[in-house]
Motif scaffolding. Structure first.
Motif, short mmCIF file in Angstrom:
data_model
loop_
_atom_site.label_atom_id
_atom_site.label_comp_id
_atom_site.label_asym_id
_atom_site.label_seq_id
_atom_site.Cartn_x
_atom_site.Cartn_y
_atom_site.Cartn_z
N LEU A 33 3.30 24.72 -5.42
CA LEU A 33 4.52 24.63 -4.63
C LEU A 33 5.44 25.81 -4.90
CD1 LEU A 33 5.42 20.84 -4.94
CD2 LEU A 33 4.50 22.02 -2.93
N VAL A 34 5.62 26.13 -6.17
CA VAL A 34 6.49 27.26 -6.54
C VAL A 34 5.93 28.56 -5.98
CG1 VAL A 34 7.39 28.61 -8.47
CG2 VAL A 34 7.45 26.11 -8.56
N ARG A 35 4.63 28.73 -6.10
CA ARG A 35 4.00 29.96 -5.60
C ARG A 35 4.16 30.06 -4.09
NH1 ARG A 35 1.23 34.27 -7.45
NH2 ARG A 35 -0.37 35.05 -6.07
N ALA A 36 4.07 28.92 -3.40
CA ALA A 36 4.25 28.91 -1.94
C ALA A 36 5.67 29.34 -1.56
CB ALA A 36 3.95 27.54 -1.38
N ARG A 37 6.61 29.18 -2.49
CA ARG A 37 7.98 29.61 -2.26
C ARG A 37 8.20 31.00 -2.85
NH1 ARG A 37 9.88 27.92 1.69
NH2 ARG A 37 11.91 28.51 0.95
N ASP A 38 7.20 31.86 -2.77
CA ASP A 38 7.23 33.27 -3.20
C ASP A 38 7.20 33.45 -4.71
OD1 ASP A 38 7.36 34.06 -0.52
OD2 ASP A 38 9.54 33.87 -0.53
#
Length: 62
Positions: A33-38
């Motif tokens: 999730l964090v990675r999906a938010r850059d």
């Protein structure tokens, strides 16, 4: 090298029983999730804010 019970593959988690394993799926999901938010700190804070909101809503609805 450690070998599995069949002797043909290495054990990844060692000889510990499954009851002692720590599940990594929740942590990997959170990181995804964090990675999906850059992957930025702002993205992490956004994911944490959403998580807090969902937990609060579940507690209020329970």
């Amino acid at each position: 090298m450690c070998r599995g019970a069949s002797g043909d593959r290495p054990e990844v988690v060692g000889p510990q029983p499954a009851e002692r394993w720590t599940p990594c799926a929740p942590a990997l999901f959170y990181l995804a999730l964090v990675r999906a938010r850059d992957g930025s700190p702002e993205g992490r804070f956004e994911v944490e804010a959403i998580e807090r909101r969902v937990v609060r809503e579940r507690e209020d609805g329970a």
